[in-house]
Enzyme design. Structure first.
Site, short mmCIF file in Angstrom:
data_model
loop_
_atom_site.label_atom_id
_atom_site.label_comp_id
_atom_site.label_asym_id
_atom_site.label_seq_id
_atom_site.Cartn_x
_atom_site.Cartn_y
_atom_site.Cartn_z
N LEU A 62 0.86 -1.18 0.00
CA LEU A 62 0.00 0.00 0.00
C LEU A 62 0.90 1.23 0.00
CD1 LEU A 62 -2.85 -0.80 2.58
CD2 LEU A 62 -3.13 -0.40 0.12
N ASP A 63 0.54 2.23 -0.81
CA ASP A 63 1.31 3.47 -0.84
C ASP A 63 1.30 4.14 0.54
OD1 ASP A 63 1.85 3.15 -3.53
OD2 ASP A 63 0.09 4.29 -4.17
N PRO A 64 2.30 4.97 0.84
CA PRO A 64 2.33 5.66 2.14
C PRO A 64 1.04 6.43 2.43
CG PRO A 64 4.44 5.88 1.06
CD PRO A 64 3.54 5.21 0.07
N ALA A 66 -1.92 5.70 1.49
CA ALA A 66 -3.07 4.80 1.60
C ALA A 66 -3.24 4.25 3.01
CB ALA A 66 -2.93 3.65 0.61
N ARG A 197 -4.23 4.70 -8.66
CA ARG A 197 -3.82 6.07 -9.04
C ARG A 197 -3.98 6.29 -10.54
NH1 ARG A 197 1.96 6.37 -7.78
NH2 ARG A 197 1.89 4.12 -7.41
#
Length: 380
Positions: A62-64, A66, A197
């Protein structure tokens, strides 16, 4: 029956004085942390003078920015984490229209702006339908994918854009709802490798403007759901024994239903890496499962390969053939059928291995000819 994580705790071979912690824990990832930082924190929380997981890893980044469901595997459970890497995932996101960033989310710098045309939920429903199904998606530059041994985000930070081959993805469900005149709520269920994204940017373009994510939360991974998670703060507030109650079994990530029960002698042999002949233990249900798995594998991996098989040249069709030639052709076809059937009986399929007490001991690959090869076994 699955082996519970607390039952699976055994003495570590490298640290005989420490009990090995194994299992799967579902964490609600906080915003601002990387997935690896969360893994390191969880690994630390299950460590004590007498306990250690030894290994830890997540089942999908998971992206930071998120938040949401992040399954983390500890100890022996790390051997089976890849099953969740391939699982479908569900997300809920907020898209801000009118501007685009270099990262595709609110953590990046605005690179372009555009006016926003009027839209409503009816229009959004039609746009959502356009994105359903199989398609290709070009990964973003700000991603951990590698090119020539270097991560894409490293190129991006250096101001270099490189070619990225499109990847096959499937959007299995998608819903768009207007929040206000500038924001849209996106809910999507997608296959592995999907970048929300990029999807958000494509949706904004379909509306006639630009856009980027301002919020992203993962709701589901395979059968794991967000309401089954625990926050890092709540986990940290618990004593170690209480933390262990949140551990799922070591095989929780495995989406294989078929199982084979082994005798104590057979368990000892597979633990030593020996192959077994289990033809007498293949029930009708197990044979049906193996056959179905083989057919599914062949249909997906070889769906295009069979198109050109057994195609004859037009000139060959005009050749004179006598009865003997026809019989020879039939004999050849019979031989080919026999060979194909023999090959099918040798294709291995992964199944769960269970001991006589109903305890999960690992995975093995078994074929219709009864050959069992140990694959991934837990250390008991």
């Amino acid at each position: 029956m699955s082996i519970a994580s607390t039952q699976a705790d055994k003495k570590s071979s490298n640290h005989p004085d420490k009990i090995k912690i194994s299992g799967v824990i579902l964490v609600d990832k906080p915003q601002g942390m990387t997935s690896q930082q969360v893994v390191s924190k969880v690994k630390y929380l299950f460590k004590s003078p007498n306990h250690d997981s030894k290994k830890a890893g997540h089942t999908g980044t998971l992206d930071p920015m998120a938040t949401g469901l992040l399954p983390i595997c500890l100890g022996e459970a790390t051997k089976f984490s890849h099953y969740q890497l391939d699982a479908d995932k569900s997300y809920q996101a907020t898209i801000l229209l009118g501007s685009q960033t270099d990262t595709g989310d609110a953590d990046g710098q605005v690179t372009a702006e555009a006016t926003i045309s009027a839209f409503d939920d009816t229009m959004l429903d039609k746009i959502a339908q356009q994105f359903l199904g199989a398609q290709q998606q070009i990964p973003p530059m700000y991603s951990a994918l590698k090119k020539d041994g270097k991560k894409l985000y490293e190129y991006a930070r250096a101001g270099i854009e490189v070619d990225r081959p499109p990847r096959d993805i499937i959007l299995k469900a998608i819903e768009l709802k207007a929040i206000d005149e500038q924001q849209i709520q996106l809910t999507v269920t997608c296959s592995k490798g999907t970048y929300v994204r990029v999807l958000a940017e494509d949706i904004a373009k379909a509306i006639g403007t630009l856009g980027h994510l301002t919020a992203l939360s993962r709701l589901q991974v395979g059968d794991f759901k967000i309401d089954e998670t625990i926050t890092l703060a709540n986990l940290e507030a618990l004593a170690l024994e209480q933390r262990q109650t949140y551990l799922l079994p070591v095989d929780a990530c495995i989406d294989i239903n078929a199982e084979l029960t082994l005798s104590s002698e057979q368990c000892e042999r597979v633990q030593m890496g020996q192959r077994l002949n289990v033809i007498d233990q293949l029930t009708n249900d197990l044979q049906s499962y193996i056959t179905s798995a083989i057919e599914q594998h062949l249909s997906t991996s070889n769906k295009n390969a069979a198109v050109n098989q057994n195609v004859e040249d037009d000139n060959d069709d005009n050749d004179d053939n006598d009865d003997n030639d026809d019989n020879d052709d039939n004999d050849d076809n019979d031989d080919n059928d026999d060979n194909a059937q023999q090959l099918l009986h040798e294709i291995p399929v992964d199944i769960r291995l269970i001991d006589e007490h109903g305890t999960f001991i690992g995975l093995g690959a078994v074929s219709l000819n009864g050959r069992l090869q140990p694959k991934k076994l837990i250390q008991l």
